[in-house]
Enzyme design. Structure first.
Site, PDB file in Angstrom:
ATOM      1  N   ARG A 108      18.646-113.392 -77.168  1.00  0.00           N
ATOM      2  CA  ARG A 108      17.410-113.735 -76.323  1.00  0.00           C
ATOM      3  C   ARG A 108      19.308-114.745 -75.267  1.00  0.00           C
ATOM      4  O   ARG A 108      18.828-115.515 -74.021  1.00  0.00           O
ATOM      5  CB  ARG A 108      15.909-113.692 -75.845  1.00  0.00           C
ATOM      6  CG  ARG A 108      16.352-112.190 -75.844  1.00  0.00           C
ATOM      7  CD  ARG A 108      14.504-112.820 -75.290  1.00  0.00           C
ATOM      8  NE  ARG A 108      13.765-111.922 -75.590  1.00  0.00           N
ATOM      9  CZ  ARG A 108      13.210-111.961 -76.658  1.00  0.00           C
ATOM     10  NH1 ARG A 108      13.304-113.017 -77.285  1.00  0.00           N
ATOM     11  NH2 ARG A 108      12.608-111.212 -77.013  1.00  0.00           N
ATOM     12  N   LYS A 130      32.476-113.699 -67.432  1.00  0.00           N
ATOM     13  CA  LYS A 130      32.515-112.147 -67.919  1.00  0.00           C
ATOM     14  C   LYS A 130      32.488-111.610 -69.692  1.00  0.00           C
ATOM     15  O   LYS A 130      33.642-112.429 -70.070  1.00  0.00           O
ATOM     16  CB  LYS A 130      33.604-111.514 -67.020  1.00  0.00           C
ATOM     17  CG  LYS A 130      33.402-111.179 -65.531  1.00  0.00           C
ATOM     18  CD  LYS A 130      33.975-110.510 -65.552  1.00  0.00           C
ATOM     19  CE  LYS A 130      33.923-109.620 -64.092  1.00  0.00           C
ATOM     20  NZ  LYS A 130      34.944-108.912 -63.520  1.00  0.00           N
ATOM     21  N   GLU A 172      50.372-112.922 -66.557  1.00  0.00           N
ATOM     22  CA  GLU A 172      49.006-113.148 -66.066  1.00  0.00           C
ATOM     23  C   GLU A 172      48.761-114.505 -65.277  1.00  0.00           C
ATOM     24  O   GLU A 172      48.778-115.096 -64.487  1.00  0.00           O
ATOM     25  CB  GLU A 172      47.813-113.355 -67.268  1.00  0.00           C
ATOM     26  CG  GLU A 172      46.898-111.936 -67.303  1.00  0.00           C
ATOM     27  CD  GLU A 172      47.145-110.688 -66.798  1.00  0.00           C
ATOM     28  OE1 GLU A 172      46.234-111.050 -64.811  1.00  0.00           O
ATOM     29  OE2 GLU A 172      46.616-109.976 -67.580  1.00  0.00           O
ATOM     30  N   LYS A 214      42.522-118.670 -61.320  1.00  0.00           N
ATOM     31  CA  LYS A 214      41.631-118.348 -62.353  1.00  0.00           C
ATOM     32  C   LYS A 214      40.154-118.538 -61.408  1.00  0.00           C
ATOM     33  O   LYS A 214      38.475-118.160 -60.733  1.00  0.00           O
ATOM     34  CB  LYS A 214      41.497-117.497 -63.631  1.00  0.00           C
ATOM     35  CG  LYS A 214      40.221-116.661 -63.495  1.00  0.00           C
ATOM     36  CD  LYS A 214      40.374-115.312 -64.352  1.00  0.00           C
ATOM     37  CE  LYS A 214      38.970-115.107 -64.781  1.00  0.00           C
ATOM     38  NZ  LYS A 214      39.170-113.576 -66.076  1.00  0.00           N
ATOM     39  N   GLU A 224      32.268-115.798 -51.164  1.00  0.00           N
ATOM     40  CA  GLU A 224      33.573-115.132 -50.240  1.00  0.00           C
ATOM     41  C   GLU A 224      33.313-113.944 -51.080  1.00  0.00           C
ATOM     42  O   GLU A 224      34.910-114.230 -52.625  1.00  0.00           O
ATOM     43  CB  GLU A 224      34.296-115.935 -49.872  1.00  0.00           C
ATOM     44  CG  GLU A 224      35.256-115.147 -49.298  1.00  0.00           C
ATOM     45  CD  GLU A 224      36.924-115.374 -48.775  1.00  0.00           C
ATOM     46  OE1 GLU A 224      37.633-114.423 -48.338  1.00  0.00           O
ATOM     47  OE2 GLU A 224      36.612-116.260 -48.724  1.00  0.00           O
ATOM     48  N   ARG A 228      37.320-112.226 -55.390  1.00  0.00           N
ATOM     49  CA  ARG A 228      37.599-112.596 -56.582  1.00  0.00           C
ATOM     50  C   ARG A 228      38.467-111.216 -56.450  1.00  0.00           C
ATOM     51  O   ARG A 228      39.593-111.029 -57.869  1.00  0.00           O
ATOM     52  CB  ARG A 228      36.343-112.526 -57.551  1.00  0.00           C
ATOM     53  CG  ARG A 228      36.421-112.078 -58.920  1.00  0.00           C
ATOM     54  CD  ARG A 228      35.444-112.258 -59.660  1.00  0.00           C
ATOM     55  NE  ARG A 228      35.295-112.386 -61.407  1.00  0.00           N
ATOM     56  CZ  ARG A 228      34.271-113.444 -62.054  1.00  0.00           C
ATOM     57  NH1 ARG A 228      34.184-113.647 -61.611  1.00  0.00           N
ATOM     58  NH2 ARG A 228      35.579-113.511 -62.617  1.00  0.00           N
ATOM     59  N   ASN A 232      43.066-109.323 -59.407  1.00  0.00           N
ATOM     60  CA  ASN A 232      43.785-107.833 -59.371  1.00  0.00           C
ATOM     61  C   ASN A 232      44.970-107.280 -58.825  1.00  0.00           C
ATOM     62  O   ASN A 232      45.708-106.493 -58.984  1.00  0.00           O
ATOM     63  CB  ASN A 232      42.207-106.796 -59.181  1.00  0.00           C
ATOM     64  CG  ASN A 232      41.541-106.157 -59.815  1.00  0.00           C
ATOM     65  OD1 ASN A 232      41.907-106.368 -61.692  1.00  0.00           O
ATOM     66  ND2 ASN A 232      40.246-105.893 -59.228  1.00  0.00           N
ATOM     67  N   HIS A 235      46.929-105.291 -60.661  1.00  0.00           N
ATOM     68  CA  HIS A 235      45.704-104.317 -61.499  1.00  0.00           C
ATOM     69  C   HIS A 235      45.670-103.134 -61.034  1.00  0.00           C
ATOM     70  O   HIS A 235      44.950-101.953 -62.035  1.00  0.00           O
ATOM     71  CB  HIS A 235      45.004-105.036 -62.602  1.00  0.00           C
ATOM     72  CG  HIS A 235      44.779-106.097 -62.874  1.00  0.00           C
ATOM     73  ND1 HIS A 235      45.792-107.143 -62.707  1.00  0.00           N
ATOM     74  CD2 HIS A 235      44.904-106.703 -63.862  1.00  0.00           C
ATOM     75  CE1 HIS A 235      46.005-108.053 -63.547  1.00  0.00           C
ATOM     76  NE2 HIS A 235      45.081-107.591 -64.446  1.00  0.00           N
ATOM     77  N   HIS A 239      46.145-100.079 -64.604  1.00  0.00           N
ATOM     78  CA  HIS A 239      45.025-100.009 -65.068  1.00  0.00           C
ATOM     79  C   HIS A 239      45.050 -98.038 -65.130  1.00  0.00           C
ATOM     80  O   HIS A 239      44.892 -97.675 -66.272  1.00  0.00           O
ATOM     81  CB  HIS A 239      43.456 -99.965 -64.226  1.00  0.00           C
ATOM     82  CG  HIS A 239      43.090-101.373 -64.459  1.00  0.00           C
ATOM     83  ND1 HIS A 239      42.293-102.706 -63.652  1.00  0.00           N
ATOM     84  CD2 HIS A 239      43.140-101.677 -65.550  1.00  0.00           C
ATOM     85  CE1 HIS A 239      42.404-103.311 -63.788  1.00  0.00           C
ATOM     86  NE2 HIS A 239      42.556-103.313 -64.944  1.00  0.00           N
ATOM     87  N   HIS A 252      48.421-104.815 -71.953  1.00  0.00           N
ATOM     88  CA  HIS A 252      47.817-104.918 -70.403  1.00  0.00           C
ATOM     89  C   HIS A 252      48.708-105.382 -69.962  1.00  0.00           C
ATOM     90  O   HIS A 252      48.944-105.029 -68.376  1.00  0.00           O
ATOM     91  CB  HIS A 252      46.427-105.267 -70.930  1.00  0.00           C
ATOM     92  CG  HIS A 252      46.294-105.713 -69.715  1.00  0.00           C
ATOM     93  ND1 HIS A 252      45.320-105.013 -68.989  1.00  0.00           N
ATOM     94  CD2 HIS A 252      46.044-107.347 -68.954  1.00  0.00           C
ATOM     95  CE1 HIS A 252      45.198-105.646 -67.586  1.00  0.00           C
ATOM     96  NE2 HIS A 252      45.538-107.097 -67.861  1.00  0.00           N
TER      97      HIS A 252
END
Ligand SMILES: NC(=O)c1ccc[n+]([C@@H]2O[C@H](COP(=O)([O-])OP(=O)(O)OC[C@H]3O[C@@H](n4cnc5c(N)ncnc54)[C@H](O)[C@@H]3O)[C@@H](O)[C@H]2O)c1
Ligand SMILES: [Zn+2]
Length: 372
Positions: A108, A130, A172, A214, A224, A228, A232, A235, A239, A252
């Site tokens: 956990r 993430k 990036e 970032k 806001e 985020r 992108n 991107h 993608h 990528h």
């Protein structure tokens, strides 16, 4: 987060300082990364009298899955890892995403530290919290938000990174410059040779500025909700390009490079961006790496955009630059503009690259050659 050349050699000290009560350290890595940098990490623990265990996962995006998480969990149990155990991710974004997820769910939740070893992981995947793994049905579909206790980014580990991986990651940083940091953009314009030569001081600066973009965006996003999305930039089309070529052709960052040029063209066409700023963005992108040819049908790309998971209410969201350092989120880009932009990058990709960029990995990039 600590960003400095030489920080890996002092990893144990920094980790101990951040986590004085930790009992048991387990490094998660892959065999090839361990062969390059494992000894240096081990030596730092030996020097500070600490013992660590090491568990390995296979290398590559296809092992970023639940089966790997299950196997690593079993190994942790065998090592009698309890809730006081701290995981240390030594690797690129794949190892980082798997280890963060494992730390999020093992017993956990236990703590973890990131030691990102690719440029992309140092500026992007190790920042923001993430974590997650892929399913057969799609990328990053199972995951948790889980912040590392500490991130140690050492530009020196990038010396062993294949050139193509390194350059792909740099896009990036170009993105970070365009969306929010004109100084970073200018630095990359003016210091291309130093950056491409992996000069530690230059990389340290680029990494720190990219991370700041970032981290700031992610932090402000809590107030806001839409902010985020600016991460992108480039991107949306990237993608679609990656999916259309079944993730086997572009790295990528290379797809992001083409995506940024496409978005820049759309911004110019719709009168949001001056021709001069557009040219600077395009020149910067094209000066950092030879990019694989775009051999796709514009219609297929548009169809993919229309079914993208980030599509809201049937509208494709585009992040478009209005000047260097500022972008806006736009929902009314027409199908025509998208088709035109994809045609543009397709034509551009068939033209020779600007002088000086070279094509050091051109054999690897033949049609249909695997990206990884
Ligand atoms: N969590 C996030 O917010 C986030 C953000 C962006 C990307 N990602 C994820 O990151 C992953 C891509 O990460 P990546 O680009 O780092 O790829 P990767 O982790 O697959 O690493 C690329 C290759 O480089 C090798 N490598 C790593 N470090 C090395 C070194 N120092 N020297 C020599 N070889 C080295 C690896 O073994 C691998 O073969 C994707 O799964 C993507 O979804 C996550
Ligand atoms: Zn990206």
């Amino acid at each position: 987060m600590l960003i400095a050349p030489g920080v890996l050699a002092l990893a144990a000290e920094h980790i101990r300082q951040a986590l004085p009560a930790a009992r048991h350290f387990v490094v998660v890595t892959s065999a090839s990364i361990w062969s390059h940098w494992g000894q240096m990490l081990m030596d730092s623990f030996l020097a500070s009298g600490e013992s660590v265990d090491v568990i390995e996962m296979p290398d590559g995006e296809r092992y970023k899955n639940l089966s790997t998480v299950e196997k690593l969990s079993d190994q942790l149990v065998k090592l009698m890892a309890d809730r006081k155990c701290v995981l240390i991710a030594l690797g690129g974004g794949v190892v980082g995403d798997v280890t963060g997820f494992l730390a999020g769910v093992y017993m956990r939740g236990i703590r973890f530290v990131q030691i990102p070893t690719t440029f992309l992981a140092q500026v992007d995947s190790s920042v923001g919290g993430k974590t997650g793994v892929n399913l057969r049905t799609g990328k990053n579909l199972v995951g948790v938000f889980k912040q590392p206790e500490l991130v140690l980014a050492d530009p020196q580990v990038l010396t062993t990174l294949p050139d193509r991986e390194f350059r792909a990651g740099l896009f990036e940083s170009v993105k970070a410059g365009v969306i929010r940091n004109p100084r970073l953009f200018e630095f990359m314009e003016e210091n291309r040779e130093r950056v491409l030569a992996k000069e530690p001081a230059a990389l340290e600066w680029v990494i720190a500025e990219s991370v700041r973009v970032k981290a700031d965006v992610v932090a402000e996003d809590e107030e806001e909700q839409d902010l985020r999305r600016i991460l992108n930039f480039g991107h949306t089309i990237a993608h679609a390009l990656e999916a259309e070529t079944r993730y086997k052709y572009f790295l990528h960052g290379e797809a992001v490079a083409w995506g940024m040029i496409a978005a820049t063209r759309i911004a110019e066409q719709t009168g949001r961006l001056s021709a001069e700023a557009g040219r600077r963005i395009e020149d910067l992108v094209r000066s950092y790496a030879p990019l694989p040819t775009v051999d796709v049908k514009p219609k297929s790309i548009f169809r993919r955009l229309a079914s993208d998971k980030k599509t809201v209410g049937g509208l494709v969201h585009f992040v478009l630059p209005c000047e260097i350092g500022r972008v806006e989120i736009v929902t009314d880009v027409t199908e025509r503009a998208v088709l035109q932009a994809v045609e543009d990058i397709r034509d551009l990709s068939r033209a020779p690259f600007p002088a000086g960029v070279g094509a050091p990995q051109s054999q690897e990039m033949g049609e249909g050659s695997p990206a990884r």
